[in-house]
Design a protein around this motif. Structure first.
Motif, mmCIF file in Angstrom:
data_model
loop_
_atom_site.group_PDB
_atom_site.id
_atom_site.type_symbol
_atom_site.label_atom_id
_atom_site.label_comp_id
_atom_site.label_asym_id
_atom_site.label_seq_id
_atom_site.Cartn_x
_atom_site.Cartn_y
_atom_site.Cartn_z
ATOM 1 N N THR A 175 0.827 -1.217 0.000
ATOM 2 C CA THR A 175 0.000 0.000 0.000
ATOM 3 C C THR A 175 0.855 1.259 0.000
ATOM 4 O OG1 THR A 175 -0.177 -0.102 2.416
ATOM 5 C CG2 THR A 175 -1.949 -1.120 1.127
ATOM 6 N N SER A 176 2.034 1.196 0.599
ATOM 7 C CA SER A 176 2.956 2.341 0.606
ATOM 8 C C SER A 176 4.389 1.826 0.619
ATOM 9 C CB SER A 176 2.736 3.235 1.840
ATOM 10 O OG SER A 176 1.470 3.844 1.823
ATOM 11 N N ALA A 177 5.256 2.539 -0.100
ATOM 12 C CA ALA A 177 6.692 2.231 -0.099
ATOM 13 C C ALA A 177 7.432 3.547 -0.246
ATOM 14 C CB ALA A 177 7.046 1.294 -1.250
ATOM 15 N N GLY A 216 13.813 -1.181 -3.349
ATOM 16 C CA GLY A 216 12.936 -0.704 -2.287
ATOM 17 C C GLY A 216 12.967 -1.546 -1.034
ATOM 18 N N HIS A 217 13.085 -0.866 0.130
ATOM 19 C CA HIS A 217 13.132 -1.610 1.394
ATOM 20 C C HIS A 217 12.341 -0.927 2.514
ATOM 21 C CE1 HIS A 217 16.645 1.149 1.418
ATOM 22 N NE2 HIS A 217 16.311 1.317 2.701
ATOM 23 N N GLU A 218 11.529 0.059 2.193
ATOM 24 C CA GLU A 218 10.651 0.688 3.185
ATOM 25 C C GLU A 218 9.222 0.437 2.735
ATOM 26 O OE1 GLU A 218 11.628 4.772 3.959
ATOM 27 O OE2 GLU A 218 13.775 4.393 4.051
ATOM 28 N N THR A 219 8.579 -0.559 3.341
ATOM 29 C CA THR A 219 7.359 -1.105 2.752
ATOM 30 C C THR A 219 6.326 -1.458 3.806
ATOM 31 O OG1 THR A 219 8.861 -2.204 1.166
ATOM 32 C CG2 THR A 219 6.534 -2.797 1.051
ATOM 33 N N MET A 220 5.067 -1.279 3.466
ATOM 34 C CA MET A 220 3.967 -1.805 4.279
ATOM 35 C C MET A 220 2.817 -2.181 3.357
ATOM 36 S SD MET A 220 2.329 1.592 6.087
ATOM 37 C CE MET A 220 0.996 0.629 6.794
ATOM 38 N N GLY A 221 1.882 -2.980 3.886
ATOM 39 C CA GLY A 221 0.763 -3.396 3.048
ATOM 40 C C GLY A 221 -0.164 -4.356 3.758
ATOM 41 N N VAL A 274 0.336 -4.818 7.774
ATOM 42 C CA VAL A 274 1.674 -5.050 8.313
ATOM 43 C C VAL A 274 2.656 -4.006 7.796
ATOM 44 C CG1 VAL A 274 1.373 -7.539 8.640
ATOM 45 C CG2 VAL A 274 2.211 -6.681 6.440
ATOM 46 N N VAL A 275 3.673 -3.740 8.602
ATOM 47 C CA VAL A 275 4.832 -2.980 8.163
ATOM 48 C C VAL A 275 6.022 -3.934 8.181
ATOM 49 C CG1 VAL A 275 5.424 -2.123 10.489
ATOM 50 C CG2 VAL A 275 6.154 -0.836 8.477
ATOM 51 N N ILE A 276 6.941 -3.763 7.214
ATOM 52 C CA ILE A 276 7.999 -4.746 6.991
ATOM 53 C C ILE A 276 9.369 -4.134 7.304
ATOM 54 C CG2 ILE A 276 8.998 -6.361 5.344
ATOM 55 C CD1 ILE A 276 6.009 -6.816 5.914
ATOM 56 N N PRO A 277 10.021 -4.536 8.400
ATOM 57 C CA PRO A 277 11.397 -4.091 8.638
ATOM 58 C C PRO A 277 12.296 -4.447 7.462
ATOM 59 C CG PRO A 277 10.507 -5.171 10.590
ATOM 60 C CD PRO A 277 9.527 -5.412 9.487
ATOM 61 N N PHE A 278 13.205 -3.541 7.121
ATOM 62 C CA PHE A 278 14.038 -3.793 5.940
ATOM 63 C C PHE A 278 15.063 -4.899 6.177
ATOM 64 C CE2 PHE A 278 16.890 -0.933 8.185
ATOM 65 C CZ PHE A 278 18.162 -1.285 7.773
#
Length: 391
Positions: free
Chosen positions: A33-35, A59-64, A82-86
């Motif tokens: 949804t956002s990066a 890209g490594h700053e991600t959520m969805g 969820v938000v994803i730690p890089f």
């Protein structure tokens, strides 16, 4: 699916690539949804072509939103936000048990002798497809997908993926005593958060950056700001009774201003055939060290320099006599993102938004605009401080 891909040095493009699939039972697939675009992505854009392959997804700053989980995933469920730690870590090895998730022994890239695998970040860190895309595969999802609430906007949570914990770790590593002074060099996204965290923790914050818009934003959040024109070390010492800040966060890294000859060498190496360039970067590579040397000179005697900005030179000169004489401590390293999430999640969800997660982004665009935004962010055009993509 559509994804932002590396094509060549200073060239990225949005292409159709295969959708990610479950490769191991512990994987999950999320709809992004956002990066965000990170300063570290600009290193890939400008310098690290020898360790990238055409078509690599960045890209490594991600959520969805979780769309699919493997049979071995128990905590994370389809439909979770969820938000994803890089940093990709297991959460259970020797290093993870000690809060050193960026050194995870399960995901270390042994082929290159490097630390934990990262999303979208070259062969050196596993060549894992990144999150500037419509979908992302999340390995070891039960530990690497942080389930969050559904009521707050993405911008409250997105920066938990990287820059907020990176700034938090940087300030923690700076070891500023209670009521002391924190120096921040560089007021890009990490520097902005470092300055805000310093103020939140009760420190006086003195900060430098050449860009007026960045200085103005940091001043809005309570930092005392200085341009880099003239003698920066003298400015920082004059502001601290001649001693210098108790701790300094270098949030600039290897692409600081100045040392033009080094920049020319870096670009020239990047144009060599990959095997030669890789050998050069890993044996005789050098960084621009203006910000780092400023930190060494400006920090007070007995103080600490904390490196959040990325350095990769293997032949960088180090002023050991000065550091020894001043009794300077140095802390550094890739952020152990998962270690800090418990401290940061309550602040992110606080109604007052004390760290200003909603007051950082200057550009929100669709994925198709990403190539243009890489240049805008790199060149600090159009008042750009932080870019968020919405695939």
């Amino acid at each position: 699916m559509r994804a932002l891909t590396w094509q060549a040095t200073t060239t990225v493009s949005v292409e159709e690539v295969p959708d990610p699939t479950i490769l191991k039972p512990t994987d999950a697939i999320i709809r992004v949804t956002s990066a965000a675009i990170c300063g570290s992505d600009i290193h890939l854009f400008d310098l690290f072509g020898p360790f990238l392959n055409k078509g690599d997804v960045l890209g490594h700053e991600t959520m969805g939103i979780v769309e699919e989980v493997g049979a071995g995933v128990n905590r994370v469920k389809v439909g979770d936000r969820v938000v994803i730690p890089f940093v990709i870590a297991c959460g259970a090895c020797f290093m993870c048990d000690r809060g050193l998730h960026s050194q995870c022994e399960t995901t270390q890239v042994h082929e290159h002798g490097t630390a934990a695998a990262l999303y979208g970040y070259t062969e050196l860190y596993g060549e894992i497809p990144g999150g500037q895309a419509e979908r992302l595969r999340v390995p070891l999802a039960d530990f690497n997908a942080t389930v969050i609430g559904t009521d707050l906007p993405d911008l409250r949570y997105l920066f938990l993926s990287d820059i907020l914990p990176t700034a938090w770790q940087g300030v923690q590593y700076a070891a500023v005593p209670e009521g002391g002074t924190l120096g921040v060099l560089g007021l890009g996204p990490v520097g902005q958060f470092a300055a805000r965290i310093g103020r939140y923790l009760g420190y006086r914050v003195v900060a430098t950056d050449p860009v007026p818009e960045r200085r103005a934003l940091a001043a809005k959040w309570g930092a005392e700001v200085f341009d880099i024109d003239g003698d920066v070390v003298a400015k920082l010492k004059d502001a601290t009774d001649g001693r210098g800040p108790d701790g300094i966060v270098d949030a600039v890294g290897m692409e600081s201003h100045g040392q033009g000859a080094v920049g020319l060498v870096q670009k020239a190496v990047g144009l060599l055939p990959d095997p030669i360039a890789q050998a050069a970067m890993t044996t005789v590579g050098v960084d621009k060290l203006v910000a780092l040397n400023t930190a060494y000179d400006a920090v007070r005697r007995g103080g600490t320099v904390s490196l959040s900005g990325v350095y990769v030179g293997t032949a960088d000169p180090t002023p050991l006599m000065t550091l020894f004489d001043k009794q300077v401590s140095i802390r550094m390293g890739q952020c152990n993102v998962q270690r800090w999430l418990g401290d940061l999640l309550p602040l992110v969800e606080d109604d007052t938004d004390p760290l200003g997660t909603m007051d950082l982004v200057t550009h929100e665009v669709g994925l198709n605009a990403a190539p243009e935004m890489y240049e805008t962010f790199r060149d600090k055009k159009d008042g750009c401080i932080k870019v968020v993509l919405h695939p």
